[in-house]
Design a protein around this motif. Sequence first.
Motif, PDB file in Angstrom:
ATOM      1  N   UNK A 230      -7.731   6.617   2.570  1.00  0.00           N
ATOM      2  CA  UNK A 230      -7.317   6.164   3.897  1.00  0.00           C
ATOM      3  C   UNK A 230      -7.684   4.703   4.108  1.00  0.00           C
ATOM      4  N   UNK A 231      -8.865   4.310   3.630  1.00  0.00           N
ATOM      5  CA  UNK A 231      -9.275   2.911   3.756  1.00  0.00           C
ATOM      6  C   UNK A 231      -8.378   1.976   2.970  1.00  0.00           C
ATOM      7  N   UNK A 232      -7.967   2.394   1.764  1.00  0.00           N
ATOM      8  CA  UNK A 232      -7.049   1.577   0.977  1.00  0.00           C
ATOM      9  C   UNK A 232      -5.713   1.424   1.684  1.00  0.00           C
ATOM     10  N   UNK A 233      -5.213   2.518   2.231  1.00  0.00           N
ATOM     11  CA  UNK A 233      -3.917   2.482   2.924  1.00  0.00           C
ATOM     12  C   UNK A 233      -4.002   1.596   4.160  1.00  0.00           C
ATOM     13  N   UNK A 234      -5.049   1.761   4.945  1.00  0.00           N
ATOM     14  CA  UNK A 234      -5.206   0.970   6.174  1.00  0.00           C
ATOM     15  C   UNK A 234      -5.330  -0.512   5.869  1.00  0.00           C
ATOM     16  N   UNK A 235      -5.895  -0.840   4.701  1.00  0.00           N
ATOM     17  CA  UNK A 235      -6.056  -2.245   4.319  1.00  0.00           C
ATOM     18  C   UNK A 235      -4.812  -2.800   3.640  1.00  0.00           C
ATOM     19  N   UNK A 236      -3.747  -2.020   3.531  1.00  0.00           N
ATOM     20  CA  UNK A 236      -2.531  -2.467   2.858  1.00  0.00           C
ATOM     21  C   UNK A 236      -2.693  -2.570   1.357  1.00  0.00           C
ATOM     22  N   UNK A 237      -3.606  -1.784   0.783  1.00  0.00           N
ATOM     23  CA  UNK A 237      -3.892  -1.856  -0.647  1.00  0.00           C
ATOM     24  C   UNK A 237      -3.598  -0.533  -1.346  1.00  0.00           C
ATOM     25  N   UNK A 238      -2.671   0.227  -0.810  1.00  0.00           N
ATOM     26  CA  UNK A 238      -2.374   1.526  -1.419  1.00  0.00           C
ATOM     27  C   UNK A 238      -1.826   1.329  -2.830  1.00  0.00           C
ATOM     28  N   UNK A 239      -2.370   2.043  -3.824  1.00  0.00           N
ATOM     29  CA  UNK A 239      -1.843   1.936  -5.188  1.00  0.00           C
ATOM     30  C   UNK A 239      -0.580   2.786  -5.318  1.00  0.00           C
ATOM     31  N   UNK A 240       0.114   2.645  -6.436  1.00  0.00           N
ATOM     32  CA  UNK A 240       1.240   3.544  -6.703  1.00  0.00           C
ATOM     33  C   UNK A 240       0.779   4.765  -7.473  1.00  0.00           C
ATOM     34  N   UNK A 241      -0.438   4.685  -8.069  1.00  0.00           N
ATOM     35  CA  UNK A 241      -1.013   5.818  -8.791  1.00  0.00           C
ATOM     36  C   UNK A 241      -2.517   5.798  -8.595  1.00  0.00           C
ATOM     37  N   UNK A 351      17.383   8.357   2.945  1.00  0.00           N
ATOM     38  CA  UNK A 351      18.544   8.941   2.292  1.00  0.00           C
ATOM     39  C   UNK A 351      18.918   8.192   1.025  1.00  0.00           C
ATOM     40  N   UNK A 352      18.325   7.017   0.835  1.00  0.00           N
ATOM     41  CA  UNK A 352      18.675   6.209  -0.338  1.00  0.00           C
ATOM     42  C   UNK A 352      18.259   6.900  -1.623  1.00  0.00           C
ATOM     43  N   UNK A 353      17.048   7.478  -1.609  1.00  0.00           N
ATOM     44  CA  UNK A 353      16.544   8.156  -2.806  1.00  0.00           C
ATOM     45  C   UNK A 353      16.337   9.642  -2.552  1.00  0.00           C
ATOM     46  N   UNK A 354      16.398  10.049  -1.284  1.00  0.00           N
ATOM     47  CA  UNK A 354      16.237  11.453  -0.972  1.00  0.00           C
ATOM     48  C   UNK A 354      14.811  11.946  -1.073  1.00  0.00           C
ATOM     49  N   UNK A 355      13.834  11.011  -1.203  1.00  0.00           N
ATOM     50  CA  UNK A 355      12.457  11.435  -1.390  1.00  0.00           C
ATOM     51  C   UNK A 355      11.473  10.633  -0.553  1.00  0.00           C
ATOM     52  N   UNK A 356      11.882  10.215   0.621  1.00  0.00           N
ATOM     53  CA  UNK A 356      10.935   9.565   1.521  1.00  0.00           C
ATOM     54  C   UNK A 356      10.883   8.075   1.325  1.00  0.00           C
ATOM     55  N   UNK A 357      10.019   7.399   2.116  1.00  0.00           N
ATOM     56  CA  UNK A 357       9.920   5.936   2.071  1.00  0.00           C
ATOM     57  C   UNK A 357       9.429   5.430   0.732  1.00  0.00           C
ATOM     58  N   UNK A 358       9.869   4.233   0.382  1.00  0.00           N
ATOM     59  CA  UNK A 358       9.481   3.600  -0.868  1.00  0.00           C
ATOM     60  C   UNK A 358       8.322   2.647  -0.602  1.00  0.00           C
ATOM     61  N   UNK A 359       7.304   2.761  -1.423  1.00  0.00           N
ATOM     62  CA  UNK A 359       6.142   1.858  -1.316  1.00  0.00           C
ATOM     63  C   UNK A 359       6.243   0.828  -2.414  1.00  0.00           C
ATOM     64  N   UNK A 360       6.567  -0.413  -2.086  1.00  0.00           N
ATOM     65  CA  UNK A 360       6.774  -1.423  -3.141  1.00  0.00           C
ATOM     66  C   UNK A 360       5.481  -1.759  -3.855  1.00  0.00           C
TER      67      UNK A 360
END
Length: 360
Positions: A230-241, A351-360
């Motif tokens: 949660x701290x990583x996400x709130x800081x805008x540092x969410x990883x992709x894995x 709807x673009x990928x059918x699997x939710x928002x994309x996290x760049x």
Amino acid sequence: MSLRRIAQGLNISVTTVSRALGGFSDVSAETRERVRAEADRLGYRPNAAARRLRGGTSDAVGVVLPTGPGQLEDAFFLRLLGAIGPKLAAAGLDLIVGTARVGEEEQAFYRQLVENRRVDAVILARARRQDPRVGYLLDSRMPFVLHGRTEEARPHAHVDVDGEGAFRLATRRLIAAGHRRIGLLGAPRLYSFGHHRARGFENAMAEAGLSPGPVAEAEPTEENGFRLLQGMIDAGRAPSALLCATDRLAVGALRAAARAGLKVGHDLAVIGYDNLPVATYTDPPLTTFDPDVERSALRMVEMLLELLRGASPAGMAELRQARLIVRASDGPAPEPVSKDRRPSRHQPEETLHGKGPIIP
């Protein structure tokens, strides 16, 4: 039922019967077998208390569990005890379980076990890199087997699972799937397993020429897994894995991801370690490593019995491999949304990928 009746039936002395049942080598194997067969036929059961007094032994093995935050309820300890207990019982040994806080309280507990001869041997769990328990037991000449590894140079019996190799494999798997921002929720590095799993991650990232993504560590609990991601996400540092040092951390991370609207297995890949029963029932089911705790427990008991028979601990060291259990929580890196594929205001992004928002 007395030893005298067995002796009379076989026409041998009571002393010979006693030593045969005790497994002494000065009694021939043939005689020992005859005595045991006659004892079984007559339904003889030895008096355990008397045997202990004569031999100066307790016929017991001690395990001291830590009671710090997130420790005692750890399913790893329950699995370990559940596997060790029946194997010790089959060898005629009782399992004594105690609890103590890490530090002086714990050391005092071990001193009590050793100095009062309450146990004949000890099993240690959750090894620390600098582990005063190991040094004390070596100094006191108390037989013991350690689950894990320490930096103690003197020979001692131990069984460990290659967490470094497991996390190197997991990291390479994620890199091969296209992930570049790979994070780690680690256990404190004072623990052997926390140190080795973090090293596997770091070495694999370095081999690939990549810098580690966000890294955090805490006691391995669900609450901390949730809080750290949660701290990583709130800081805008969410990883992709995300690699998690234990399944408990991973379960908390899955909850944090869901709360943030991230779809695990698509927006975020997660891999745990321990293959706890809950890993099959998370949403999605958790990709993890199975350390085969039961097999490790068997080897620990086998080593312990050898030590109790007088064997040297030199050479009693085994490093086992964990097995990757692939489920649905990891997957390829999410595709970035390119300029020519961005949704129009009439086309929702999901709807673009059918699997939710994309996290760049």
